[in-house]
Design a protein around this motif. Sequence first.
Motif: not given
Length: 166
Positions: A110-127
Amino acid sequence: MCLVAFTSCASGANSEKKETVADSGQLASLVNDFRHTDGFHVIRIGSLGTSIAKSIMKRAAKEDEDIKLVSNIAEGIDRLVVMEFEDASDSDKDRFRNSLKGCLRGSELLLEAKDDGDKVSIYGVPSEDASTIKDFIFYVPSEDAVICMFGSVSIDAVGKLIEANY
């Protein structure tokens, strides 16, 4: 900004039918497999714990509009699992990461964001109509952390929170 991008991604999500994120049984099994492994730390909050937290938020929401908006989002969350494995051995980390990848098949990034080398990935299932997102997995590889939120969240509720804060 991340929430705006998240809402945009979720609203435009592919409408083809998907399985639930990492079938909650698969994720529960993965957590159980690693929870006693050295270096893995797990916090699980079940339906009773989330109900108590929602009740507290509802009371606080009477006095604060932002808490009310967050409470509306949290209403759909049934349980929560937080796993941190920074202190685990490299081989255990690799085994966990590979297993997590397998669990995430059938979900959508759903979203992947990077900031100063840190990365967060958000997964989910949209209706199918993209009005809700079911089962979220937040994965932060640089922190060796995974947060699993099980339940459904309304995209409209997320949008209202974003509007109120931007």
